[in-house]
Design an enzyme around this catalytic site. Sequence first.
Site, short mmCIF file in Angstrom:
data_model
loop_
_atom_site.label_atom_id
_atom_site.label_comp_id
_atom_site.label_asym_id
_atom_site.label_seq_id
_atom_site.Cartn_x
_atom_site.Cartn_y
_atom_site.Cartn_z
N SER A 177 0.86 -1.17 0.00
CA SER A 177 0.00 0.00 0.00
C SER A 177 0.89 1.22 0.00
O SER A 177 1.92 1.23 0.68
CB SER A 177 -0.90 0.05 1.23
OG SER A 177 -1.91 -0.91 1.15
N GLU A 192 0.68 17.87 -8.34
CA GLU A 192 -0.62 17.88 -9.02
C GLU A 192 -1.64 16.94 -8.38
O GLU A 192 -2.72 16.76 -8.90
CB GLU A 192 -0.45 17.50 -10.50
CG GLU A 192 0.45 18.43 -11.28
CD GLU A 192 1.95 18.13 -11.13
OE1 GLU A 192 2.75 18.90 -11.68
OE2 GLU A 192 2.32 17.13 -10.46
N SER A 193 -1.35 16.29 -7.29
CA SER A 193 -2.20 15.45 -6.46
C SER A 193 -1.52 14.14 -6.09
O SER A 193 -0.55 14.17 -5.37
CB SER A 193 -3.58 15.19 -7.07
OG SER A 193 -4.46 14.76 -6.04
N HIS A 225 -2.85 -0.19 -3.86
CA HIS A 225 -3.08 -1.20 -2.83
C HIS A 225 -3.09 -2.53 -3.58
O HIS A 225 -3.88 -2.69 -4.52
CB HIS A 225 -4.42 -0.99 -2.10
CG HIS A 225 -4.51 0.36 -1.48
ND1 HIS A 225 -3.91 0.67 -0.28
CD2 HIS A 225 -5.09 1.50 -1.92
CE1 HIS A 225 -4.15 1.95 0.01
NE2 HIS A 225 -4.85 2.47 -0.98
N CYS A 274 -4.22 17.15 -11.57
CA CYS A 274 -4.74 18.39 -12.11
C CYS A 274 -3.64 19.04 -12.95
O CYS A 274 -2.58 18.47 -13.13
CB CYS A 274 -5.20 19.31 -10.97
SG CYS A 274 -3.86 19.78 -9.84
#
Length: 119
Positions: free
Chosen positions: A59, A66-67, A72, A87
């Site tokens: 995980s 940008e995020s 997982h 983004c």
Amino acid sequence: MLRDGVRCAGAHIIVDVYGGERLDDLAHIEETLKECVEVAGATLLHVHLHHFDENGGVSGVAVLAESHISIHSWPEHRYAALDIFMCGETEPQACIEVLRKAFSPSHIAVSEFLRGRGL
């Protein structure tokens, strides 16, 4: 961000990898996430991965300017769930081919959502 003529905050791609390989290989997963960041034209800030002893699953997240990209994995089922949210002037869809090459899945399911539609 403008995507398919729609102004939005970003594109969120949900990826399910079925029949995948190397889903317990921490170093391989880290390199795969880094390659995804590169091909998408994003900016990597940090990668944090955790390897579980019980099933060998992984995980973690690649935090981007940008995020993020998260993963997982359930290697015992040859399955992994990934979120790719970006983004700005990025191409998150470019990550799909990187994932195909890295994990050699029998099947990949992809869904895309535009977050913050109409901003």
